[in-house]
Scaffold this active site. Structure first.
Site, short mmCIF file in Angstrom:
data_model
loop_
_atom_site.label_atom_id
_atom_site.label_comp_id
_atom_site.label_asym_id
_atom_site.label_seq_id
_atom_site.Cartn_x
_atom_site.Cartn_y
_atom_site.Cartn_z
CE LYS A 143 -4.39 -1.83 1.49
NZ LYS A 143 -5.22 -2.22 2.61
NE ARG A 159 -7.16 -9.79 1.44
CZ ARG A 159 -6.99 -8.88 0.49
NH1 ARG A 159 -6.29 -7.79 0.71
NH2 ARG A 159 -7.55 -9.08 -0.69
#
Ligand code: BTN
Length: 521
Positions: free
Chosen positions: A228, A261
């Site tokens: 991210k 995750r």
């Protein structure tokens, strides 16, 4: 019903470590690997690779939620997802498969095809999703922050911190799920890193993770930081996005996350292992508390752990000895360097007790509870004891050594006779033996996590709230043998903010705070 973590990730639970969910995108437009795994053959090959690299489960998604994404209808999601799900199921029958969707219709179809978990980034906002999960008794992950993300809204407003915003939102999700009939053992929560949060707010949320975890305890937290935008700002020294993801995951697990995750499990598994340096293993020693204190005075870092096969002078509270036969039990001590005021040190014992009881519950499924100040009981019998010793004048600052003895294997009758309280072993309570190393790692992670909680603002309350749910003696008639030789009888009324046992001796009178003593029932 078993708790979510044990139910979905039995191997990780048995091994006392965090679980890894490997991402498999069946989307042509995902931000990181769009289009690569749309065909069932490519998807199966990638799922196999994820498992080889250390994934405990595969998370298949058919809708990218990257910034500026366009929603994908249920029919199109099913068209992309179901062939991939069927192929993975057929090729890797033992794999745990989760499906990443906000659509109740897609979730129902995926569960029909054998998906094990629904991962709803929409945070169970739709009643139909709740109804699907309840009807199938399916484990669900619910994420916070999707609405703010999809509508481009700012997350926390005014003085509210990212941690407080997320803790409040997750508590609301948990409450809504529970009131619609989702069992606690079916729910896992995702704080939603990057959703409704700008760059530095994600770092603030990571710092606040112990508080978020405590606010929703015992529900487990899953984090999804993979590749991210905020990672380079947080870990500027890392070579690439997967290395930064790995560092983030190791930190998040240390601070309270149970599941991560990610796109690339390999560096993450390696980093998470490094988050818990191996313990110093001794054959025979006098007392691991002495060894750990010596190492601490020589400068050993927080988290250093000494474990012995047997102790020749193991000790318990109030001058009792702790008999330590080899081969069956655990005897270990952990160096803690919490940033605490000296008056909080008593609470370190409480936080360690919460940690050990939680780890025993997680790894064995037994209903471990706490008897103030330092006993862990199963079915009213003692299976573990803690002895926290502090050196507040150590050269590198105050240090605490948390010594923990757990009766793991063997039978209760093989335990040395302890007159104070009936004893038991985890194996005799569960009817099966346990791997001592798994329990050791789980305890170490939990102790690290609860120590971080204690340090955070409001952490005392969070620890005391968790203790309350594990307290074996609250509301019961007790007799406390005080160090003075006197006995105090009354009803246990809880633990105060200094870690003292409160004993109500007469109706209407203030309860008496007890600093030290041995409780019998
Ligand atoms: C008690 O129940 O009174 C506390 C028992 C603590 C025993 C552990 S075993 C590892 C560590 N080393 C010791 O000497 N004591 C603690």
């Amino acid at each position: 019903m078993k708790p979510f973590f044990e139910r979905c990730f039995p191997r990780a639970a048995a091994e006392g470590r965090a679980a890894v969910l490997g991402i498999l995108n069946a989307t042509p437009d995902s931000f990181s690997d769009g289009g690569a795994f749309c065909s069932p053959e490519n998807a199966v090959a990638h799922a196999r690779q994820l498992i080889r690299d250390g994934a405990d489960a595969i998370d298949i998604g058919a809708e990218s939620t990257r910034p500026g994404f366009s929603p994908v209808g249920a029919d199109e999601q099913k068209r992309r997802l179901l062939p991939v799900l069927r192929a993975v199921r057929a090729a890797i029958p033992g794999a745990v498969v989760s499906v990443d969707t906000r659509s109740p219709e897609v979730a129902a179809a995926a569960l029909e095809e054998g998906a094990d978990i629904i991962n709803d980034q929409g945070g169970l906002a739709l009643d139909a999703m709740l109804a699907t999960a309840v009807a199938r008794r399916a484990p669900v992950v619910a994420m916070h922050g999707f609405e703010a993300h999809s509508r481009g809204l700012a997350g926390p407003q005014g003085v509210e911190t990212p941690g407080a915003w997320v803790a409040r939102g997750l508590a609301e999700i948990a409450h809504r799920a529970e009131s619609h009939g989702i069992a606690a053992g079916s729910l896992c929560l995702d704080p939603g890193f990057g959703f409704g949060l700008k760059g530095a707010q994600n770092a603030a949320l990571l710092d606040a993770l112990p508080m978020v975890a405590a606010a929703v305890s015992p529900l487990p937290l899953l984090v999804g930081p993979s590749r991210k935008h905020f990672l380079p700002g947080m870990y500027p020294g890392e070579a690439g996005p997967d290395d930064a993801t790995a560092r983030f995951c190791a930190d998040a697990v240390r601070l309270g996350a149970r599941i991560v995750r990610v796109h690339a499990p390999k560096p993450v598994v390696a980093a998470m292992r490094g988050a818990l340096p191996p313990p110093a293993r001794l054959g025979s020693t006098t007392s691991t508390n002495d060894d750990a204190m010596r190492l601490a005075r020589e400068g050993a870092p927080d988290g250093t752990c000494v474990v012995a096969e047997t102790q020749t002078a193991g000790r318990g509270r109030a001058g009792h000895s702790w008999a330590s036969p080899p081969g069956v039990s655990l005897y270990f001590s952990i160096v803690l360097r919490p940033a605490l005021e000296p008056d909080s040190l008593a609470l370190a014992t409480i936080a360690t007790g919460v940690a050990v009881a939680s780890a025993i519950r997680e790894t064995t499924g037994l209903d471990a509870r706490i008897k103030w100040p330092n006993d862990v009981l199963v079915s009213g019998r003692k299976c573990a004891g803690l002895l926290c010793e502090a050196d507040v004048a150590a050269a590198d600052g105050p240090v605490i050594v948390a010594g923990i003895g757990i009766n793991v294997n063997g039978t209760a009758s093989s335990l040395p006779h302890r007159p104070i309280f009936p004893a038991t072993t985890l194996a005799s309570e569960a009817g099966r033996p346990f791997d001592r190393d798994c329990i050791l790692s789980s305890c170490r992670l939990a102790v690290a996590r609860w120590t971080r909680v204690l340090e955070a603002p409001g952490g005392r309350d969070a620890v005391l709230r968790s203790l309350e749910s594990l307290d074996d003696i609250r509301g019961r008639a007790v007799c406390v043998a005080l160090p003075s030789g006197q006995a105090l009888s009354g009803v246990a009324a809880g633990i105060d903010e200094g870690g003292r046992l409160l004993v109500s001796t007469a109706a209407g009178a203030d309860p008496v705070p007890v600093v030290a003593g041995s409780v019998s029932l």
